[in-house]
Design an enzyme around this catalytic site. Sequence first.
Site: not given
Ligand code: BGC
Length: 774
Positions: A317
Amino acid sequence: MIGEPPPAGKKNRHAPPLRFDGSPAGGKCPPTRPLADGLSALLHALRSAALALALGLAAPAAALDLPRGTPAAAIETAIADLLARMTLEEKIGQMVMTGWGAEFDEAAVAGGRVGIVSSVDDPALMVRYQALARASRLAIPLIFARDAIHGYRTLMPVPLGLAATFDPAIVEAAARVAGEESAAAGLHIVLGPMVDLSRDPRWGRVVEGPGEDVFLARTFAARSVKGLKAGGVAATLKHFVGYGAVRAGRDYAEADLSAPTLADLYLPPFRAGLDAGAEMVMAAFSVLNGVPVTANRRLLDDLLRRDWRFDGIVVSDWDAIRELMPHGVAATRTEATEKAVLAGIDVDMASGFYTAELPGLVAAGRVPIARIDEAVARVLRVKARLGLFDPARRDADPAAYEHATATPAQRDTAREAARRSIVLLKNDRDLLPLDRPAKRIAVIGAAAADAGDMMGAWGAMARREETPILLDELKRRLGALGAEVSFAAGCDDACTTSDGFAEAEATARAADLVVAVLGEPWYLTAESTSRTRLGLPGHQQALLDRLKATGRPVVLVTLAGRAMTMADALARADAALYVFSPGTMGAPAIVDVLLGETNPSGRLPMSLPRAVGQIPIAYDVLPTGRPFSPGDTLASRYVDEAVTPLLPFGFGLSYTTFAHTDVTVSAPIVGPADTIRIEATVTNTGRRAGREIAQLYVRDPVAAVSRPPRRLHGLARVDLAPGEGKRIAFDLPVADLAFHDFDGRRVLEPGRFEVGVGGSSEVPLTAAFELRRP
Ligand code: BGC
């Protein structure tokens, strides 16, 4: 923080952070002017194409020649050959996902040091970056990825709303539109669906997921993946795993789950999404059983990649590799990188650690080159499966984007999905529908006049100006029925002051009926929006009290991104709709339901608690040895509150009523390999046509481990005219009744099972069968 819309920018990525020109999107509306208008997009595309031509980039050589449909073995041979030609720097490049507007580094793309680019929102820029990648030494194309959590330009209801349809077909149709629009913009992979089951509505991210039930979550996962694929993009399952169980609902916190709970509840939605063909899995930010998932080899490498044979990409993530340091499992950047890569993270999203640290780790022999090759092979394999090495592949055409998106058909799907997501919680004296409305109707609540609160969080590239406003819709359509509509906001959408209450009250008094549009503003939902109080935000309850005190009948429309504590609100409402941020076509859909043009069929995908103290709450928690019984002071109870939810999972009223009778099973005795057919008659016992969502529940009363009092195992949508009855059928594979025991073994135990069919998780269990070993 209630009442303050978040500042725009990187920390609030669920709203678009930047416009194309790099300036902050700003404002409290999730999506702003997201795409350049058609003409400037076209000019931009032409300029980029001209530039690419001048740079000699227009006729890119393919790194590999792998037409779509190339057999897997041939893909593997080609990948091995390409790997043999790659430098370490180029290999590590494939393990990097980058993105986000101004931070974008074109030189890294041109140098073959980026594998995946996220969130470039200008289709013409994607063309430019792809041309740069194809002109790099090995001409390996980029994957473009982005969050399109509930749509791209045309927003569907938020995922929790799609779950509330209890309707797999519309979940798939909605995902398909999201996929079509994402593909038209040039994306290859969407960073979704989020399939984290959750029983804790304090956690703001429940809005992005399928709710509390594992059958619903599995179905949602599979249908979302299928729909995205049909639309033209691949899916990312996130966040693997356990994120939905973060302690006390606090975002990014730790979760502690027993092996059977993990196996029976939290893992199956991922398994279902992989079986449906997801190409990427995102590791959760959170800690599971003491180890951050980003560094959890048992989960990523052993379980996901080896046991489940997942051969696609495991991505971290956002910045999660760096976060291994504050988690306290790595002292340095080098150590964080080593742990992540050895645990099985193939691609680093946004920390930059892989680029900086992996060369040294490989040189020092701390990360074997074989591990790098394996990660790169995964990225290349997905690129091959996406057709990126197909010489016949055409990249998305930016000039076509405007016409390929927000089409009437796509908007119709959004409206239908929104209609089906709306849950009728209360309807005293059949106040709804308003098909012969009162003469004067007061609409109260700032959200009624704000497109942003229809759209919801994660607005992607949706446009405000394409989102009808609820107040306008009400004025137009109630006006056509002869009603006069007046309006007062009462307060801002989070209701931070009561300054406007007197005006709202006067407006209500001057009317015959009040429609109050309250609930959670979009910015109190999604990432980093955990709440400890789950009633109406700010002073909204006081406003509702004042409206009720006018004596006018009150129709409450609650907009929400989670299950809220609604007891006080419902006590003040004569009729109530619960609406998870319904998306681009939310306003017309709400009016369709208010006027009775659509008879509501949405169901609660999470139990509505009576009080925050009951959380986590779900319909299928295990029984106790001392079930609650009135007057029993040593039973399992709260001394200050009931143990039951205010409204259970699966609940939702209709403007008509239904009876479920004659539940039968196809055989009284079944074997482990059988599929049993369960039938029931559903009859419309009211005076309007309506849609029932019949739910099949099964109970395993006695087993080696304590089993839930019931669990959902099937859904059937049935449309019925007044008085009409239909026989419906569910096919239940007996293997679905297996569970994991204390030692983590999957078992399918012989014995008696009870079944029930009805309109909520509180249905009586009226039939039974026995499972016998052959
Ligand atoms: C979130 C993800 C997301 C990623 C990219 C993160 O903060 O937890 O779900 O896909 O950001 O935007």
